[in-house]
Design a protein around this motif. Sequence first.
Motif, PDB file in Angstrom:
ATOM      1  N   THR A  54      12.230   7.026 -12.270  1.00 39.08           N
ATOM      2  CA  THR A  54      11.345   7.609 -11.248  1.00 39.08           C
ATOM      3  C   THR A  54      10.543   6.525 -10.549  1.00 39.08           C
ATOM      4  OG1 THR A  54      11.156   9.666 -12.503  1.00 39.08           O
ATOM      5  CG2 THR A  54       9.446   9.234 -10.851  1.00 39.08           C
ATOM      6  N   VAL A  55       9.985   5.597 -11.323  1.00 38.53           N
ATOM      7  CA  VAL A  55       9.180   4.523 -10.737  1.00 38.53           C
ATOM      8  C   VAL A  55      10.047   3.599  -9.886  1.00 38.53           C
ATOM      9  CG1 VAL A  55       7.795   2.482 -11.287  1.00 38.53           C
ATOM     10  CG2 VAL A  55       7.361   4.644 -12.469  1.00 38.53           C
ATOM     11  N   ILE A  56      11.209   3.225 -10.386  1.00 39.13           N
ATOM     12  CA  ILE A  56      12.103   2.348  -9.622  1.00 39.13           C
ATOM     13  C   ILE A  56      12.528   3.021  -8.325  1.00 39.13           C
ATOM     14  CG2 ILE A  56      14.398   1.293  -9.595  1.00 39.13           C
ATOM     15  CD1 ILE A  56      13.904   0.641 -12.582  1.00 39.13           C
ATOM     16  N   ASP A  57      12.932   4.277  -8.390  1.00 36.09           N
ATOM     17  CA  ASP A  57      13.335   4.993  -7.175  1.00 36.09           C
ATOM     18  C   ASP A  57      12.188   5.078  -6.168  1.00 36.09           C
ATOM     19  OD1 ASP A  57      15.881   5.346  -8.168  1.00 36.09           O
ATOM     20  OD2 ASP A  57      15.561   7.432  -8.779  1.00 36.09           O
ATOM     21  N   THR A  58      10.969   5.295  -6.657  1.00 38.17           N
ATOM     22  CA  THR A  58       9.798   5.375  -5.777  1.00 38.17           C
ATOM     23  C   THR A  58       9.554   4.042  -5.089  1.00 38.17           C
ATOM     24  OG1 THR A  58       8.814   7.065  -7.192  1.00 38.17           O
ATOM     25  CG2 THR A  58       7.326   5.893  -5.699  1.00 38.17           C
ATOM     26  N   ILE A  59       9.670   2.953  -5.833  1.00 42.68           N
ATOM     27  CA  ILE A  59       9.495   1.622  -5.235  1.00 42.68           C
ATOM     28  C   ILE A  59      10.586   1.363  -4.201  1.00 42.68           C
ATOM     29  CG2 ILE A  59       9.500  -0.863  -5.682  1.00 42.68           C
ATOM     30  CD1 ILE A  59       8.336  -0.120  -8.515  1.00 42.68           C
ATOM     31  N   LEU A  60      11.834   1.642  -4.567  1.00 40.09           N
ATOM     32  CA  LEU A  60      12.948   1.405  -3.640  1.00 40.09           C
ATOM     33  C   LEU A  60      12.777   2.185  -2.336  1.00 40.09           C
ATOM     34  CD1 LEU A  60      15.954   1.481  -6.144  1.00 40.09           C
ATOM     35  CD2 LEU A  60      15.089  -0.520  -4.902  1.00 40.09           C
ATOM     36  N   GLU A  61      12.335   3.420  -2.436  1.00 42.86           N
ATOM     37  CA  GLU A  61      12.161   4.260  -1.243  1.00 42.86           C
ATOM     38  C   GLU A  61      11.021   3.778  -0.350  1.00 42.86           C
ATOM     39  OE1 GLU A  61      11.563   8.232  -2.716  1.00 42.86           O
ATOM     40  OE2 GLU A  61      13.499   8.226  -3.746  1.00 42.86           O
ATOM     41  N   LYS A  79       2.826  10.292  -7.507  1.00 46.34           N
ATOM     42  CA  LYS A  79       3.696  10.782  -8.582  1.00 46.34           C
ATOM     43  C   LYS A  79       3.048  10.650  -9.953  1.00 46.34           C
ATOM     44  CE  LYS A  79       7.872  10.438  -6.041  1.00 46.34           C
ATOM     45  NZ  LYS A  79       9.286  10.248  -6.042  1.00 46.34           N
ATOM     46  N   GLY A  80       1.763  10.270  -9.970  1.00 49.78           N
ATOM     47  CA  GLY A  80       1.036  10.215 -11.224  1.00 49.78           C
ATOM     48  C   GLY A  80       1.001   8.864 -11.904  1.00 49.78           C
ATOM     49  N   PHE A  81       1.508   7.831 -11.243  1.00 54.80           N
ATOM     50  CA  PHE A  81       1.495   6.484 -11.806  1.00 54.80           C
ATOM     51  C   PHE A  81       0.371   5.702 -11.136  1.00 54.80           C
ATOM     52  CE2 PHE A  81       5.836   8.095 -12.052  1.00 54.80           C
ATOM     53  CZ  PHE A  81       6.033   8.029 -13.426  1.00 54.80           C
ATOM     54  N   ASN A  82      -0.830   5.834 -11.694  1.00 56.34           N
ATOM     55  CA  ASN A  82      -2.020   5.246 -11.079  1.00 56.34           C
ATOM     56  C   ASN A  82      -2.306   3.826 -11.542  1.00 56.34           C
ATOM     57  OD1 ASN A  82      -2.786   7.638  -9.611  1.00 56.34           O
ATOM     58  ND2 ASN A  82      -3.249   8.523 -11.600  1.00 56.34           N
ATOM     59  N   SER A  83      -1.798   3.435 -12.702  1.00 54.40           N
ATOM     60  CA  SER A  83      -2.101   2.124 -13.267  1.00 54.40           C
ATOM     61  C   SER A  83      -1.135   1.075 -12.722  1.00 54.40           C
ATOM     62  CB  SER A  83      -2.012   2.169 -14.795  1.00 54.40           C
ATOM     63  OG  SER A  83      -2.944   3.093 -15.309  1.00 54.40           O
ATOM     64  N   VAL A  84      -1.643   0.244 -11.830  1.00 56.94           N
ATOM     65  CA  VAL A  84      -0.828  -0.796 -11.197  1.00 56.94           C
ATOM     66  C   VAL A  84      -1.673  -2.059 -11.101  1.00 56.94           C
ATOM     67  CG1 VAL A  84       0.386  -1.486  -9.093  1.00 56.94           C
ATOM     68  CG2 VAL A  84       0.426   0.896  -9.803  1.00 56.94           C
ATOM     69  N   THR A  85      -1.078  -3.199 -11.443  1.00 55.54           N
ATOM     70  CA  THR A  85      -1.721  -4.483 -11.224  1.00 55.54           C
ATOM     71  C   THR A  85      -1.070  -5.113 -10.000  1.00 55.54           C
ATOM     72  OG1 THR A  85      -2.157  -4.773 -13.575  1.00 55.54           O
ATOM     73  CG2 THR A  85      -2.211  -6.756 -12.216  1.00 55.54           C
ATOM     74  N   GLU A  86      -1.888  -5.604  -9.082  1.00 51.24           N
ATOM     75  CA  GLU A  86      -1.407  -6.172  -7.821  1.00 51.24           C
ATOM     76  C   GLU A  86      -1.795  -7.652  -7.778  1.00 51.24           C
ATOM     77  OE1 GLU A  86      -1.927  -5.241  -3.057  1.00 51.24           O
ATOM     78  OE2 GLU A  86      -2.927  -3.982  -4.526  1.00 51.24           O
ATOM     79  N   ILE A  87      -0.802  -8.516  -7.559  1.00 48.68           N
ATOM     80  CA  ILE A  87      -1.024  -9.964  -7.566  1.00 48.68           C
ATOM     81  C   ILE A  87      -0.421 -10.569  -6.300  1.00 48.68           C
ATOM     82  CG2 ILE A  87      -0.584 -12.120  -8.813  1.00 48.68           C
ATOM     83  CD1 ILE A  87      -0.063 -10.341 -11.313  1.00 48.68           C
ATOM     84  N   ASP A  88      -1.189 -11.412  -5.608  1.00 47.03           N
ATOM     85  CA  ASP A  88      -0.654 -12.169  -4.477  1.00 47.03           C
ATOM     86  C   ASP A  88       0.234 -13.284  -5.016  1.00 47.03           C
ATOM     87  OD1 ASP A  88      -2.053 -10.729  -2.490  1.00 47.03           O
ATOM     88  OD2 ASP A  88      -3.814 -11.993  -2.735  1.00 47.03           O
ATOM     89  N   ARG A 139       0.835  -1.209   0.000  1.00 52.90           N
ATOM     90  CA  ARG A 139       0.000   0.000   0.000  1.00 52.90           C
ATOM     91  C   ARG A 139       0.868   1.256   0.000  1.00 52.90           C
ATOM     92  NH1 ARG A 139      -3.769   1.515  -2.529  1.00 52.90           N
ATOM     93  NH2 ARG A 139      -4.113  -0.698  -2.530  1.00 52.90           N
ATOM     94  N   ASP A 140       1.983   1.236   0.748  1.00 57.43           N
ATOM     95  CA  ASP A 140       2.909   2.378   0.754  1.00 57.43           C
ATOM     96  C   ASP A 140       3.449   2.638  -0.652  1.00 57.43           C
ATOM     97  OD1 ASP A 140       2.566   2.524   3.501  1.00 57.43           O
ATOM     98  OD2 ASP A 140       4.477   1.534   3.965  1.00 57.43           O
ATOM     99  N   VAL A 141       3.832   1.565  -1.347  1.00 61.44           N
ATOM    100  CA  VAL A 141       4.386   1.696  -2.695  1.00 61.44           C
ATOM    101  C   VAL A 141       3.316   2.213  -3.657  1.00 61.44           C
ATOM    102  CG1 VAL A 141       5.368   0.440  -4.652  1.00 61.44           C
ATOM    103  CG2 VAL A 141       6.148  -0.070  -2.323  1.00 61.44           C
ATOM    104  N   ILE A 142       2.136   1.611  -3.620  1.00 69.21           N
ATOM    105  CA  ILE A 142       1.055   2.012  -4.526  1.00 69.21           C
ATOM    106  C   ILE A 142       0.659   3.469  -4.293  1.00 69.21           C
ATOM    107  CG2 ILE A 142      -1.383   1.622  -5.064  1.00 69.21           C
ATOM    108  CD1 ILE A 142      -0.797  -1.397  -4.590  1.00 69.21           C
ATOM    109  N   ASP A 143       0.539   3.872  -3.038  1.00 68.87           N
ATOM    110  CA  ASP A 143       0.190   5.267  -2.736  1.00 68.87           C
ATOM    111  C   ASP A 143       1.259   6.234  -3.223  1.00 68.87           C
ATOM    112  OD1 ASP A 143      -2.170   4.392  -1.597  1.00 68.87           O
ATOM    113  OD2 ASP A 143      -1.472   4.619   0.485  1.00 68.87           O
ATOM    114  N   ALA A 144       2.532   5.874  -3.030  1.00 70.21           N
ATOM    115  CA  ALA A 144       3.631   6.745  -3.468  1.00 70.21           C
ATOM    116  C   ALA A 144       3.660   6.850  -4.992  1.00 70.21           C
ATOM    117  CB  ALA A 144       4.965   6.222  -2.937  1.00 70.21           C
ATOM    118  N   LEU A 145       3.431   5.736  -5.684  1.00 69.64           N
ATOM    119  CA  LEU A 145       3.372   5.777  -7.149  1.00 69.64           C
ATOM    120  C   LEU A 145       2.219   6.664  -7.616  1.00 69.64           C
ATOM    121  CD1 LEU A 145       4.079   2.025  -7.953  1.00 69.64           C
ATOM    122  CD2 LEU A 145       5.552   3.961  -8.557  1.00 69.64           C
ATOM    123  N   SER A 146       1.076   6.514  -6.978  1.00 72.98           N
ATOM    124  CA  SER A 146      -0.096   7.325  -7.332  1.00 72.98           C
ATOM    125  C   SER A 146       0.170   8.808  -7.110  1.00 72.98           C
ATOM    126  CB  SER A 146      -1.306   6.863  -6.517  1.00 72.98           C
ATOM    127  OG  SER A 146      -2.445   7.566  -6.897  1.00 72.98           O
TER     128      SER A 146
END
Length: 107
Positions: A68-75, A23-32, A14-21
Amino acid sequence: MKMIRAIVRPEKSRDVIDALSDKGFNSVTEIDVYGRGKQKGITIGAVKYDELPKIMLLIIVDDEDEKTVIDTILENAKTGEGTMGDGRIFVIPVESAYTISTREEGI
C-alpha cells in the motif's frame, strides 16, 4: 516490519506525504539529500549539474502495509510518463523499533 526509503523530487514530496497521511501513514521522516541516478545529472546550457536536490522519505511499516505504501508513493511521486529522475524506492527489513519516551517496542 519494513523501512521504506523513497527518494523523490522536492516538488513531489508534499504530494507523497499528504497521500500517505490520507491513508493513515502519518509517521514520515523527511531528509534533504543530493545525488544523481541513471540520468547522470543534467546539463543546462554550458553548466552540468552532477548532484541534484532530492528528498528522502523514511517510513517504517508493518509487513502487510508495504505494498500500500509503495503503491501510494509510486502514484504520487511520478511527474510524467517515462520521466527520468523521479526517484527510487528501497525496502529494507527492520528487526525491531522502540519508542524512546515509552520504551515501547514496535511501530
